[in-house]
Design a protein around this motif. Structure first.
Motif, PDB file in Angstrom:
ATOM      1  N   ALA A 270     -25.518  37.254  15.799  1.00 52.06           N
ATOM      2  CA  ALA A 270     -26.805  36.204  15.786  1.00 52.06           C
ATOM      3  C   ALA A 270     -26.692  34.553  15.911  1.00 52.06           C
ATOM      4  CB  ALA A 270     -27.619  35.870  14.072  1.00 52.06           C
ATOM      5  N   GLN A 271     -25.345  34.448  15.525  1.00 53.35           N
ATOM      6  CA  GLN A 271     -25.002  33.077  15.885  1.00 53.35           C
ATOM      7  C   GLN A 271     -24.845  33.279  17.470  1.00 53.35           C
ATOM      8  OE1 GLN A 271     -23.376  30.732  13.416  1.00 53.35           O
ATOM      9  NE2 GLN A 271     -24.531  29.233  14.968  1.00 53.35           N
ATOM     10  N   LYS A 272     -23.717  34.058  17.871  1.00 55.52           N
ATOM     11  CA  LYS A 272     -24.430  33.968  19.809  1.00 55.52           C
ATOM     12  C   LYS A 272     -25.362  33.853  19.996  1.00 55.52           C
ATOM     13  CE  LYS A 272     -19.695  34.316  18.713  1.00 55.52           C
ATOM     14  NZ  LYS A 272     -18.721  32.802  19.006  1.00 55.52           N
ATOM     15  N   SER A 273     -25.990  34.757  19.681  1.00 51.93           N
ATOM     16  CA  SER A 273     -28.312  34.747  20.219  1.00 51.93           C
ATOM     17  C   SER A 273     -28.267  33.039  20.566  1.00 51.93           C
ATOM     18  CB  SER A 273     -28.420  35.776  19.441  1.00 51.93           C
ATOM     19  OG  SER A 273     -28.108  36.696  19.273  1.00 51.93           O
ATOM     20  N   LEU A 274     -28.064  32.383  18.865  1.00 54.49           N
ATOM     21  CA  LEU A 274     -28.733  31.497  18.931  1.00 54.49           C
ATOM     22  C   LEU A 274     -27.899  30.541  19.569  1.00 54.49           C
ATOM     23  CD1 LEU A 274     -29.024  30.871  15.589  1.00 54.49           C
ATOM     24  CD2 LEU A 274     -30.742  30.725  16.810  1.00 54.49           C
TER      25      LEU A 274
END
Lengths: 124, 163
Positions: free
Chosen positions: B152-156
């Motif tokens: 999720a962090q990378k997607s954000l």
């Protein structure tokens, strides 16, 4: 080292400790387990029968929630067919110790191995 | 409601639904019925990018639609209790943790999610012996929670760059 890295390290460390503790608890429970003598069969939280593990057999548990086919072989018990949709109960495989119960949630079935052989009903 | 928000909710719901359905066809990990909870990536992205209210809408829609597509009443109960408890935990923890520590929030969400499901199983079969699975569920929650949190962090990061 900045705050973010320090905080991340703290949490990695904390979670690792929790993992180790959980694994420890799990293996303690596992270590205490021994070959069971019989199983208690619960449907909807009520004990409906106690069956010995000593004799190989296959039988059905039928009730208003569904149908499960149970097999006892070589002192191990497993669910080999079920009317439920997810079949999680079948994939739990063979069980012979009192630690892990066999559970079929849709059919409200719990099979718990017990260690004493008193009061075993062999009529099923 | 702004058109952009509405579109974002629609796209993210769709994405979560597809991930959920695909995941339910994957073979189980370690213990039967265990899933990595990949659709939580979408919930986390939504909570940080759109906001709590929108993320809650996406989660509710995803659970309802997924149950209509693949599930049963039982799986609906599991998803709903686990999903809402995890959402509540993550929404509260996001106040404490900075945005770059989404993985910690995700781990706590996963742990609470698994406990919620264990609770449902316990109530449904009316037998506390299902809590035998608790240690394994905590371990797997930490692993899968870290994974979904980092994803999720990378997607954000990518979403913010393209904005």
């Amino acid at each position: 080292m900045n705050d973010k890295k320090l905080s991340n390290l703290f949490w990695i460390f904390t979670f690792l400790i929790i993992i180790l503790l959980s694994a420890f608890v799990y293996f303690i429970i596992q270590g205490k387990s021994q070959q069971g003598k019989a199983v208690e069969i619960y449907v909807n939280g009520e004990l409906i029968d106690t069956v010995s593990l000593e004799k190989d057999r296959t039988f059905f548990i039928n009730n208003e929630f569904g149908k499960n086919e149970i097999r006892i072989k070589n002192q191990k018990i497993s669910i080999i067919s079920a009317s439920c949709e997810n079949k999680v109960c079948i994939s739990q495989g063979e069980v012979h110790t009192s630690t892990a119960p066999l559970v079929c949630v849709p059919n409200k079935l719990v099979i718990q191995v017990i260690n004493d052989e008193t009061d075993v009903d062999l009529t099923v | 409601m702004k058109l952009k928000t509405l579109t974002s909710i629609a796209i993210l719901t769709c994405l979560a639904l597809v991930i959920f359905v695909v995941e339910s066809h994957l073979p189980p990990l370690v213990i039967p019925g265990l899933k990595p909870g990949l659709s939580n990536v979408v919930t986390l992205v939504a909570i940080s990018y759109l906001g709590r209210k929108e993320a809650f809408t996406i989660l509710t829609l995803r659970i309802l639609l997924a149950s209509l597509l693949t599930g049963t009443f039982i799986s609906f109960m599991f998803s709903l209790v686990g999903g809402y408890l995890a959402f509540l935990t993550m929404a509260l923890l996001l106040n404490i943790f900075k945005e770059n520590q989404l993985w910690v929030v995700s781990v706590f969400g996963a742990i609470v999610h698994n406990f919620g499901q264990l609770l449902v199983a316990c109530v449904l079969v009316e037998n506390v012996s299902v809590f035998y699975y608790a240690p394994i569920l905590i371990i797997t929650a930490i692993i899968t929670g870290s994974f979904t949190g980092i994803a999720a962090q990378k997607s954000l990061d990518i979403i913010k760059k393209t904005k």
